[in-house]
Design an enzyme around this catalytic site. Structure first.
Site, PDB file in Angstrom:
ATOM      1  N   GLU A 184      43.017  32.813  51.424  1.00 49.97           N
ATOM      2  CA  GLU A 184      44.116  32.949  52.383  1.00 49.97           C
ATOM      3  C   GLU A 184      44.501  34.431  52.542  1.00 49.97           C
ATOM      4  O   GLU A 184      44.801  34.893  53.646  1.00 49.97           O
ATOM      5  CB  GLU A 184      45.316  32.138  51.891  1.00 49.97           C
ATOM      6  CG  GLU A 184      46.299  31.790  52.974  1.00 49.97           C
ATOM      7  CD  GLU A 184      47.311  30.751  52.482  1.00 49.97           C
ATOM      8  OE1 GLU A 184      47.168  29.582  52.850  1.00 49.97           O
ATOM      9  OE2 GLU A 184      48.228  31.116  51.732  1.00 49.97           O
ATOM     10  N   GLU A 187      41.990  36.016  54.696  1.00 52.66           N
ATOM     11  CA  GLU A 187      42.201  35.562  56.085  1.00 52.66           C
ATOM     12  C   GLU A 187      43.371  36.324  56.719  1.00 52.66           C
ATOM     13  O   GLU A 187      43.292  36.752  57.880  1.00 52.66           O
ATOM     14  CB  GLU A 187      42.484  34.049  56.083  1.00 52.66           C
ATOM     15  CG  GLU A 187      42.585  33.448  57.470  1.00 52.66           C
ATOM     16  CD  GLU A 187      42.929  31.959  57.444  1.00 52.66           C
ATOM     17  OE1 GLU A 187      42.996  31.348  56.359  1.00 52.66           O
ATOM     18  OE2 GLU A 187      43.138  31.415  58.546  1.00 52.66           O
ATOM     19  N   CYS A 204      49.273  25.086  52.311  1.00 47.04           N
ATOM     20  CA  CYS A 204      49.134  24.422  51.000  1.00 47.04           C
ATOM     21  C   CYS A 204      49.898  23.114  50.924  1.00 47.04           C
ATOM     22  O   CYS A 204      49.548  22.241  50.130  1.00 47.04           O
ATOM     23  CB  CYS A 204      49.696  25.307  49.888  1.00 47.04           C
ATOM     24  SG  CYS A 204      48.936  26.899  49.809  1.00 47.04           S
ATOM     25  N   SER A 224      46.851  28.811  58.366  1.00 49.56           N
ATOM     26  CA  SER A 224      45.642  29.238  57.661  1.00 49.56           C
ATOM     27  C   SER A 224      44.665  28.067  57.642  1.00 49.56           C
ATOM     28  O   SER A 224      45.063  26.911  57.452  1.00 49.56           O
ATOM     29  CB  SER A 224      46.003  29.620  56.229  1.00 49.56           C
ATOM     30  OG  SER A 224      44.857  29.600  55.423  1.00 49.56           O
ATOM     31  N   LYS A 263      50.531  14.059  48.956  1.00 48.48           N
ATOM     32  CA  LYS A 263      49.170  14.381  48.504  1.00 48.48           C
ATOM     33  C   LYS A 263      48.244  13.167  48.619  1.00 48.48           C
ATOM     34  O   LYS A 263      47.046  13.305  48.784  1.00 48.48           O
ATOM     35  CB  LYS A 263      49.196  14.903  47.070  1.00 48.48           C
ATOM     36  CG  LYS A 263      49.748  16.321  46.958  1.00 48.48           C
ATOM     37  CD  LYS A 263      48.732  17.344  47.434  1.00 48.48           C
ATOM     38  CE  LYS A 263      49.288  18.739  47.512  1.00 48.48           C
ATOM     39  NZ  LYS A 263      48.371  19.697  48.137  1.00 48.48           N
ATOM     40  N   GLU A 266      47.125  13.363  52.074  1.00 47.15           N
ATOM     41  CA  GLU A 266      46.220  14.503  52.259  1.00 47.15           C
ATOM     42  C   GLU A 266      44.820  14.190  51.741  1.00 47.15           C
ATOM     43  O   GLU A 266      43.821  14.467  52.410  1.00 47.15           O
ATOM     44  CB  GLU A 266      46.770  15.737  51.529  1.00 47.15           C
ATOM     45  CG  GLU A 266      45.927  16.980  51.743  1.00 47.15           C
ATOM     46  CD  GLU A 266      46.389  18.174  50.905  1.00 47.15           C
ATOM     47  OE1 GLU A 266      46.715  18.001  49.718  1.00 47.15           O
ATOM     48  OE2 GLU A 266      46.419  19.277  51.449  1.00 47.15           O
ATOM     49  N   GLU A 271      38.837  14.523  57.079  1.00 44.44           N
ATOM     50  CA  GLU A 271      38.154  15.826  57.017  1.00 44.44           C
ATOM     51  C   GLU A 271      38.133  16.408  55.602  1.00 44.44           C
ATOM     52  O   GLU A 271      37.491  17.439  55.374  1.00 44.44           O
ATOM     53  CB  GLU A 271      38.797  16.829  57.993  1.00 44.44           C
ATOM     54  CG  GLU A 271      40.248  17.130  57.752  1.00 44.44           C
ATOM     55  CD  GLU A 271      41.197  16.179  58.476  1.00 44.44           C
ATOM     56  OE1 GLU A 271      42.311  16.614  58.796  1.00 44.44           O
ATOM     57  OE2 GLU A 271      40.840  15.008  58.718  1.00 44.44           O
ATOM     58  N   CYS A 408      57.431  22.579  45.250  1.00 45.52           N
ATOM     59  CA  CYS A 408      56.800  21.402  44.616  1.00 45.52           C
ATOM     60  C   CYS A 408      57.574  20.896  43.402  1.00 45.52           C
ATOM     61  O   CYS A 408      57.476  19.717  43.069  1.00 45.52           O
ATOM     62  CB  CYS A 408      55.380  21.728  44.179  1.00 45.52           C
ATOM     63  SG  CYS A 408      54.408  22.481  45.473  1.00 45.52           S
TER      64      CYS A 408
END
Ligand code: SF4
Ligand code: SF4
Length: 501
Positions: A184, A187, A204, A224, A263, A266, A271, A408
């Site tokens: 990141e 990037e 994230c 990102s 999560k 996710e 993908e 988190c």
């Protein structure tokens, strides 16, 4: 070590979860309609009249689990039922929630589906190489479930407990966080030097990503392209890790312990796989892990401290601060500063990103560049800032957004605390533990983690290179019509000029 992934050729582990299954639910037979959950929902996804059972609008819900944390209404006995009827009704609900049949905790009106039964079943299957990774926020909260004070730091006991539960490798999401910074950070430097699109947002937090996909789809190219640390480490476990252990990726069962209810969503995104293998097979929350340890008769408090396995369990202090709001920004600046200036960062503790305000902004002198950054804690604070980005009025370079109020450590899967005063106390204690853990690490910058350097030398080549792009980056997709009307109030800590001296 080869940098190719040609060895991966067997069929993938099969997923049993339906991608479209909702994770968060409200039990209409228990809900009193107090609407405390609606007050904390950042996206107005909870619908219903006061005093009546509420429902969740699944198209708007970002699966942050804050409603599950706040709901204090639970079933003990069902009024008017005999003990046998009451037990039968409780069991019915336990089955509905996929909880283990003998679980003793109260059944709250707002809840998330459990994955523990699925994981326990898989752990007994022969021929599996079982790998687990743990998020930074678990080691500062798990001990609370065993009666220890808020914020007690127990990475060693957690690693020991996971080995006793039957995992062959105990790895650490913090390593994935260090990789995220390499990818990141590079990037960001590329976008700043080659013309955007800016601002760049972190990617994230899956609740934030889902929020952007639902509410601001036109801004998705500002995110990102990095997968989250959990998904990055998952992809590395079944490629680099599989090669090191000489295990077929198809035989790896990869579990992640997370503080976050989103999560689960996710890891099920279509993908989130590489070469036909799911990056992560299943996610458990902190509460599920605590229950599993108790159910297995493990004496957590008296476990010896054990190390995480190498190399994918060795992390820097920068990796560990991903668990708090501002942590990704701080970790990224520690590395970005040194990569851009070729000079040592004089001070590692970057106080300007460590506050408790919903939005914190600063200007940081990085060599010749005046880097403008913002940190957003809690999605309710994101709307006004994103409206400004959408209108082209926002000249920040880099924005960190975390869905939960303190990052988190305050995730929907963390130990549930009923009293608000105690909740705030717990968040502060967990945060302080995370920063203490960082300060105590010998290596505190991702790019100085020797295992990260070796990973790039032996396997990835370079950040944003061919192998990284293939395994560690992803795409996002529109999931709705765009922003719904909603009122929001934010307080922005005054713009600060900040030079690192
Ligand atoms: S789900 Fe819980 S917090 Fe929400 S309205 Fe029902 S009882 Fe109240
Ligand atoms: S999980 Fe989060 S977004 Fe979904 S209803 Fe609950 S509070 Fe709202």
């Amino acid at each position: 070590m080869s940098t190719t992934i040609d060895k991966i050729s067997s069929p993938p582990c099969m997923k049993t979860t339906d991608y479209t299954d909702p994770v968060i639910h409200i039990d209409p037979t228990l809900c009193t309609g107090c609407r405390r959950c609606a007050e904390v929902c950042p996206v107005d996804a909870i619908e219903g009249l006061p005093g009546e059972p509420q429902t969740i609008n699944a198209d708007r819900c970002v699966i942050c689990g804050q409603c599950v944390q706040i709901c204090s209404v639970y079933a003990s006995d069902w009024a008017g039922s005999s003990p046998q009827e009451s037990a039968a009704r409780r069991l019915e609900r336990i089955q509905e929630r996929d909880m283990p049949a003998d679980i003793r905790e109260p059944l709250f009106a707002a809840y998330y589906s459990y994955n523990l039964n699925k994981v326990s079943d898989m752990m007994t299957k022969p021929g599996q190489f079982r790998i687990v990774q743990c998020a930074p926020a678990i080691r500062v909260s798990l001990a609370e479930e065993f009666g220890m004070p808020f914020g007690t730091l127990t990475p060693g006991k957690m690693a020991a407990a996971l080995r006793r539960l039957g995992f062959d490798r105990v790895y650490d999401t913090n390593f994935g966080a260090d990789v995220t910074i390499m990818e990141e950070g590079t990037e960001l430097i590329r976008r700043v030097t080659e013309g955007g699109p800016l601002p760049m947002f972190t990617s994230c937090c899956p609740a934030w990503v889902r929020f952007a996909e639902i509410e601001y789809p036109d801004l998705l190219d500002h995110l990102s392209s990095c997968k989250s640390p959990m998904q990055m480490l998952g992809a590395l476990i079944k490629s680099y890790g599989a090669q090191l252990d000489e295990v077929e990726p198809a035989n790896i069962y990869s579990v992640a312990i997370m503080p976050c209810t989103c999560k689960q969503f996710e890891c099920d995104r279509p993908e989130m796989e590489s070469d036909g293998y799911r990056d992560v097979d299943e996610v458990l929350t902190t509460r599920e892990l605590a229950y599993w340890i108790k159910q297995s008769g493990i004496d957590f408090a008296n476990l010896p401290d054990e190390e995480f396995d190498s190399p994918l369990g060795q992390y820097s202090g920068a990796g560990s601060i991903f668990g708090v709001t501002g942590g990704v920004m701080e970790a990224a600046i520690r590395t970005g500063y040194e990569l851009l200036t070729n000079e040592k960062l004089p001070k590692l503790q970057l106080d300007f990103v460590r506050g408790e305000e919903g939005i914190r902004v600063a200007e940081v002198q990085v060599g010749k560049l005046q880097l403008k950054v913002a940190v957003v804690a809690g999605l309710q604070h994101a709307y006004q800032l994103l409206d400004r980005v959408q209108a082209g009025e926002c000249d920040y370079h880099f924005i960190e957004v975390m869905g939960c109020p303190a990052g988190c450590i305050s995730g929907g899967g963390q130990p549930k605390i009923m009293l608000e005063k105690q909740r705030i106390e717990a968040y502060r204690a967990r945060k302080s533990s995370i920063y203490g853990h960082d300060a105590a690490r010998q290596v505190r910058k991702s790019h100085e983690n020797p295992h990260i350097i070796k990973l790039y030398d032996e396997f990835l080549g370079e950040p944003l290179g061919h192998v990284s792009h293939h395994l560690l980056h992803t795409t996002f997709q529109q999931r709705g019509p765009g922003k719904q009307s909603r009122s929001s109030t934010i307080s922005i800590k005054g713009d600060t000029d900040y030079s690192i001296h």
